[in-house]
Design an enzyme around this catalytic site. Sequence first.
Site, PDB file in Angstrom:
ATOM      1  CB  SER A 155      -0.845   0.042   1.274  1.00  0.00           C
ATOM      2  OG  SER A 155      -1.724  -1.035   1.333  1.00  0.00           O
ATOM      3  CG  HIS A 195      -1.936  -0.651  -4.352  1.00  0.00           C
ATOM      4  ND1 HIS A 195      -2.221   0.668  -4.074  1.00  0.00           N
ATOM      5  CD2 HIS A 195      -2.350  -1.350  -3.258  1.00  0.00           C
ATOM      6  CE1 HIS A 195      -2.782   0.759  -2.880  1.00  0.00           C
ATOM      7  NE2 HIS A 195      -2.864  -0.445  -2.365  1.00  0.00           N
ATOM      8  CD  GLU A 223      -2.295   3.702  -6.480  1.00  0.00           C
ATOM      9  OE1 GLU A 223      -2.238   3.013  -5.430  1.00  0.00           O
ATOM     10  OE2 GLU A 223      -2.024   4.905  -6.495  1.00  0.00           O
ATOM     11  CG  ASN A 255      -3.327   3.592   0.407  1.00  0.00           C
ATOM     12  OD1 ASN A 255      -4.503   3.637   0.752  1.00  0.00           O
ATOM     13  ND2 ASN A 255      -2.742   2.480   0.000  1.00  0.00           N
TER      14      ASN A 255
HETATM   15  C1  LIG Z   1      -5.504   0.349   1.805  1.00  0.00           C
HETATM   16  C2  LIG Z   1      -5.117   0.241   0.385  1.00  0.00           C
HETATM   17  O1  LIG Z   1      -3.948  -0.019   0.095  1.00  0.00           O
HETATM   18  C3  LIG Z   1      -6.033   0.524  -0.749  1.00  0.00           C
HETATM   19  C4  LIG Z   1      -7.471   0.254  -0.537  1.00  0.00           C
HETATM   20  O2  LIG Z   1      -7.950  -0.798  -0.858  1.00  0.00           O
HETATM   21  S1  LIG Z   1      -8.337   1.467   0.189  1.00  0.00           S
HETATM   22  C5  LIG Z   1      -9.971   0.819   0.305  1.00  0.00           C
HETATM   23  C6  LIG Z   1     -10.706   0.956  -0.997  1.00  0.00           C
HETATM   24  N1  LIG Z   1     -12.035   0.431  -0.827  1.00  0.00           N
HETATM   25  C7  LIG Z   1     -13.059   1.210  -0.487  1.00  0.00           C
HETATM   26  O3  LIG Z   1     -12.931   2.423  -0.355  1.00  0.00           O
HETATM   27  C8  LIG Z   1     -14.340   0.480  -0.270  1.00  0.00           C
HETATM   28  C9  LIG Z   1     -15.430   1.404   0.185  1.00  0.00           C
HETATM   29  N2  LIG Z   1     -16.660   0.650   0.358  1.00  0.00           N
HETATM   30  C10 LIG Z   1     -17.431   0.285  -0.701  1.00  0.00           C
HETATM   31  O4  LIG Z   1     -17.147   0.591  -1.851  1.00  0.00           O
HETATM   32  C11 LIG Z   1     -18.677  -0.500  -0.387  1.00  0.00           C
HETATM   33  O5  LIG Z   1     -19.051  -0.271   0.939  1.00  0.00           O
HETATM   34  C12 LIG Z   1     -18.502  -2.047  -0.636  1.00  0.00           C
HETATM   35  C13 LIG Z   1     -18.298  -2.299  -2.116  1.00  0.00           C
HETATM   36  C14 LIG Z   1     -17.364  -2.647   0.159  1.00  0.00           C
HETATM   37  C15 LIG Z   1     -19.770  -2.740  -0.160  1.00  0.00           C
HETATM   38  O6  LIG Z   1     -20.826  -2.196  -0.862  1.00  0.00           O
HETATM   39  P1  LIG Z   1     -22.310  -2.091  -0.269  1.00  0.00           P
HETATM   40  O7  LIG Z   1     -23.174  -1.570  -1.351  1.00  0.00           O
HETATM   41  O8  LIG Z   1     -22.248  -1.392   1.032  1.00  0.00           O
HETATM   42  O9  LIG Z   1     -22.666  -3.537   0.156  1.00  0.00           O
HETATM   43  P2  LIG Z   1     -23.191  -4.756  -0.667  1.00  0.00           P
HETATM   44  O10 LIG Z   1     -24.356  -4.418  -1.548  1.00  0.00           O
HETATM   45  O11 LIG Z   1     -23.388  -5.794   0.376  1.00  0.00           O
HETATM   46  O12 LIG Z   1     -21.933  -5.120  -1.566  1.00  0.00           O
HETATM   47  C16 LIG Z   1     -21.742  -4.708  -2.900  1.00  0.00           C
HETATM   48  C17 LIG Z   1     -21.010  -5.821  -3.589  1.00  0.00           C
HETATM   49  O13 LIG Z   1     -19.726  -5.994  -2.934  1.00  0.00           O
HETATM   50  C18 LIG Z   1     -19.572  -7.367  -2.542  1.00  0.00           C
HETATM   51  N3  LIG Z   1     -18.713  -7.374  -1.345  1.00  0.00           N
HETATM   52  C19 LIG Z   1     -18.896  -6.644  -0.219  1.00  0.00           C
HETATM   53  N4  LIG Z   1     -17.893  -6.884   0.641  1.00  0.00           N
HETATM   54  C20 LIG Z   1     -17.074  -7.783   0.053  1.00  0.00           C
HETATM   55  C21 LIG Z   1     -15.869  -8.436   0.436  1.00  0.00           C
HETATM   56  N5  LIG Z   1     -15.278  -8.184   1.617  1.00  0.00           N
HETATM   57  N6  LIG Z   1     -15.309  -9.306  -0.426  1.00  0.00           N
HETATM   58  C22 LIG Z   1     -15.876  -9.575  -1.619  1.00  0.00           C
HETATM   59  N7  LIG Z   1     -17.007  -8.975  -2.050  1.00  0.00           N
HETATM   60  C23 LIG Z   1     -17.596  -8.102  -1.222  1.00  0.00           C
HETATM   61  C24 LIG Z   1     -20.989  -7.820  -2.299  1.00  0.00           C
HETATM   62  O14 LIG Z   1     -21.098  -9.205  -2.394  1.00  0.00           O
HETATM   63  C25 LIG Z   1     -21.737  -7.148  -3.425  1.00  0.00           C
HETATM   64  O15 LIG Z   1     -21.539  -7.887  -4.624  1.00  0.00           O
HETATM   65  P3  LIG Z   1     -22.601  -7.831  -5.841  1.00  0.00           P
HETATM   66  O16 LIG Z   1     -22.602  -6.435  -6.352  1.00  0.00           O
HETATM   67  O17 LIG Z   1     -22.033  -8.801  -6.795  1.00  0.00           O
HETATM   68  O18 LIG Z   1     -23.898  -8.240  -5.284  1.00  0.00           O
HETATM   69  N1  LIG Z   2      -6.228  -4.177   3.613  1.00  0.00           N
HETATM   70  C1  LIG Z   2      -6.359  -3.431   2.541  1.00  0.00           C
HETATM   71  O1  LIG Z   2      -7.384  -2.766   2.361  1.00  0.00           O
HETATM   72  C2  LIG Z   2      -5.273  -3.388   1.528  1.00  0.00           C
HETATM   73  C3  LIG Z   2      -4.033  -3.914   1.794  1.00  0.00           C
HETATM   74  N2  LIG Z   2      -3.047  -3.873   0.836  1.00  0.00           N
HETATM   75  C4  LIG Z   2      -1.744  -4.445   1.089  1.00  0.00           C
HETATM   76  O2  LIG Z   2      -1.819  -5.837   0.900  1.00  0.00           O
HETATM   77  C5  LIG Z   2      -0.921  -6.513   1.784  1.00  0.00           C
HETATM   78  C6  LIG Z   2      -1.698  -7.498   2.626  1.00  0.00           C
HETATM   79  O3  LIG Z   2      -2.691  -6.813   3.349  1.00  0.00           O
HETATM   80  P1  LIG Z   2      -3.931  -7.587   3.989  1.00  0.00           P
HETATM   81  O4  LIG Z   2      -4.319  -8.718   3.135  1.00  0.00           O
HETATM   82  O5  LIG Z   2      -4.923  -6.560   4.336  1.00  0.00           O
HETATM   83  O6  LIG Z   2      -3.268  -8.130   5.335  1.00  0.00           O
HETATM   84  P2  LIG Z   2      -3.711  -9.361   6.238  1.00  0.00           P
HETATM   85  O7  LIG Z   2      -3.203  -9.072   7.598  1.00  0.00           O
HETATM   86  O8  LIG Z   2      -5.166  -9.649   6.035  1.00  0.00           O
HETATM   87  O9  LIG Z   2      -2.915 -10.579   5.587  1.00  0.00           O
HETATM   88  C7  LIG Z   2      -1.530 -10.671   5.534  1.00  0.00           C
HETATM   89  C8  LIG Z   2      -1.190 -12.137   5.393  1.00  0.00           C
HETATM   90  O10 LIG Z   2       0.209 -12.272   5.154  1.00  0.00           O
HETATM   91  C9  LIG Z   2       0.631 -13.370   5.949  1.00  0.00           C
HETATM   92  N3  LIG Z   2       2.076 -13.353   6.138  1.00  0.00           N
HETATM   93  C10 LIG Z   2       2.802 -12.713   7.078  1.00  0.00           C
HETATM   94  N4  LIG Z   2       4.108 -13.013   6.926  1.00  0.00           N
HETATM   95  C11 LIG Z   2       4.193 -13.847   5.860  1.00  0.00           C
HETATM   96  C12 LIG Z   2       5.274 -14.521   5.230  1.00  0.00           C
HETATM   97  N5  LIG Z   2       6.522 -14.385   5.645  1.00  0.00           N
HETATM   98  N6  LIG Z   2       4.986 -15.315   4.161  1.00  0.00           N
HETATM   99  C13 LIG Z   2       3.725 -15.475   3.723  1.00  0.00           C
HETATM  100  N7  LIG Z   2       2.672 -14.859   4.304  1.00  0.00           N
HETATM  101  C14 LIG Z   2       2.900 -14.071   5.341  1.00  0.00           C
HETATM  102  C15 LIG Z   2      -0.141 -13.191   7.234  1.00  0.00           C
HETATM  103  O11 LIG Z   2      -0.078 -14.358   8.015  1.00  0.00           O
HETATM  104  P3  LIG Z   2      -0.301 -14.234   9.618  1.00  0.00           P
HETATM  105  O12 LIG Z   2      -1.720 -13.757   9.777  1.00  0.00           O
HETATM  106  O13 LIG Z   2      -0.085 -15.636  10.065  1.00  0.00           O
HETATM  107  O14 LIG Z   2       0.712 -13.254  10.119  1.00  0.00           O
HETATM  108  C16 LIG Z   2      -1.526 -12.942   6.663  1.00  0.00           C
HETATM  109  O15 LIG Z   2      -2.159 -14.137   6.291  1.00  0.00           O
HETATM  110  C17 LIG Z   2      -0.224  -5.406   2.590  1.00  0.00           C
HETATM  111  O16 LIG Z   2       0.969  -5.061   1.943  1.00  0.00           O
HETATM  112  C18 LIG Z   2      -1.233  -4.264   2.520  1.00  0.00           C
HETATM  113  O17 LIG Z   2      -0.654  -3.002   2.684  1.00  0.00           O
HETATM  114  C19 LIG Z   2      -3.276  -3.333  -0.403  1.00  0.00           C
HETATM  115  C20 LIG Z   2      -4.505  -2.842  -0.733  1.00  0.00           C
HETATM  116  C21 LIG Z   2      -5.593  -2.790   0.231  1.00  0.00           C
END
Ligand SMILES: CC(=O)CC(=O)SCCNC(=O)CCNC(=O)[C@H](O)C(C)(C)COP(=O)(O)OP(=O)(O)OC[C@H]1O[C@@H](n2cnc3c(N)ncnc32)[C@H](O)[C@@H]1OP(=O)(O)O
Ligand SMILES: NC(=O)C1=CN([C@@H]2O[C@H](COP(=O)(O)OP(=O)(O)OC[C@H]3O[C@@H](n4cnc5c(N)ncnc54)[C@H](OP(=O)(O)O)[C@@H]3O)[C@@H](O)[C@H]2O)C=CC1
Length: 291
Positions: A119, A140, A152, A190
């Site tokens: 991320s 990403h 990304e 992010n």
């Molecule tokens: C941190 C990083 O590095 C980068 C990032 O990822 S940042 C995070 C980016 N993501 C966001 O910002 C998500 C924001 N949230 C949303 O867009 C919505 O709340 C959401 C899509 C998650 C759920 O949508 P919603 O309308 O509230 O719920 P809901 O109608 O139940 O779900 C919509 C769809 O998503 C699916 N869904 C929801 N959560 C899910 C999950 N955890 N895994 C898989 N599918 C999921 C549902 O099954 C549904 O699918 P269909 O359209 O096929 O029916």
């Molecule tokens: N969460 C998000 O919304 C997003 C996350 N990301 C990125 O994706 C990556 C994973 O995030 P996320 O899935 O949320 O994290 P989680 O904590 O859900 O999962 C991480 C996984 O990696 C495993 N792990 C740790 N060390 C090792 C290793 N040495 N070899 C293999 N597996 C290992 C962990 O195991 P254990 O639990 O046993 O430690 C766990 O199963 C991060 O880099 C995060 O920044 C990118 C986009 C969105």
Amino acid sequence: MEIRKVGVIGAGQMGNGIAHVFAAAGYEVVLTDISEEQLQAAVNTIQSNLDRQVSREKISQETRDAAMSNITTTLNIADLGETDLVIEAATEREDIKVQIFASLLPHLKPETILTSNTSSISITRLASGTDRPEKFMGFHFMNPVPIMQLVELIRGIATDEETYQACLGVVENLGKTAASAEDFPAFIVNRILMPMINEAVYTLYEGVGSVASIDSSLKLGANHPMGPLELADFIGLDTCLAIMNVLHDGLADTKYRPCPLLTKYVEAGWLGRKTQRGFYDYRGETPVPTR
Ligand SMILES: CC(=O)CC(=O)SCCNC(=O)CCNC(=O)[C@H](O)C(C)(C)COP(=O)(O)OP(=O)(O)OC[C@H]1O[C@@H](n2cnc3c(N)ncnc32)[C@H](O)[C@@H]1OP(=O)(O)O
Ligand SMILES: NC(=O)C1=CN([C@@H]2O[C@H](COP(=O)(O)OP(=O)(O)OC[C@H]3O[C@@H](n4cnc5c(N)ncnc54)[C@H](OP(=O)(O)O)[C@@H]3O)[C@@H](O)[C@H]2O)C=CC1
């Protein structure tokens, strides 16, 4: 170079989503983690997400069955040796990612493309620890992977054009849309999203609003699908804090200072949905705000 077989490292919420979309698009997927339990949980999640897609007529039963049979799991990273593309999606910690690539490299074909789903962490720095910085990039995905359209793509300083084009082709095959980002801390999504989430935690910390009022303000007042604190719980508070630390350290600007309250939640092990407790408590029927 043709990409058919893909290795996914880390079977957490991102790893299972990444394995899901590759398998549904017809790629062979080898999913690895350090925990057998986590691998099993990932396969169960993929299966129930595919089943839901079938029931909502998003995919056919045949695609679902083919996707499930495209996935194998392993605890042995050497089993990724024959893959054409590797996506590392383990915990957001640079030391873990560096160690994973070091243990993977001796088993890989020379032409395999290496990517990280990080991320925020420098792609150039991760690449420089490998034997193939020109074949290394950031790949990403957004959470939840099966739903979110964006990927990304981040080139490190040494990434070559062939590698970039190969990854772009893969994103298109997955039916997703790529956005190209330069390799600076936390890239595009992010860099913008995480300071907003951090500011929401400051808003809570300073008593400007409660968890519920902050989330409903952004949902109803700015049309966000989730409030920032609900979204933080969804991403994982450990991941949010790790990203803020990369922004703070990498850009050396106090505006990225992680909120002490975010740190406190992580110290408590209240990491959000994945541990059943974060800004909300998920242990009951409906989420209950913790403040
Ligand atoms: C941190 C990083 O590095 C980068 C990032 O990822 S940042 C995070 C980016 N993501 C966001 O910002 C998500 C924001 N949230 C949303 O867009 C919505 O709340 C959401 C899509 C998650 C759920 O949508 P919603 O309308 O509230 O719920 P809901 O109608 O139940 O779900 C919509 C769809 O998503 C699916 N869904 C929801 N959560 C899910 C999950 N955890 N895994 C898989 N599918 C999921 C549902 O099954 C549904 O699918 P269909 O359209 O096929 O029916
Ligand atoms: N969460 C998000 O919304 C997003 C996350 N990301 C990125 O994706 C990556 C994973 O995030 P996320 O899935 O949320 O994290 P989680 O904590 O859900 O999962 C991480 C996984 O990696 C495993 N792990 C740790 N060390 C090792 C290793 N040495 N070899 C293999 N597996 C290992 C962990 O195991 P254990 O639990 O046993 O430690 C766990 O199963 C991060 O880099 C995060 O920044 C990118 C986009 C969105």
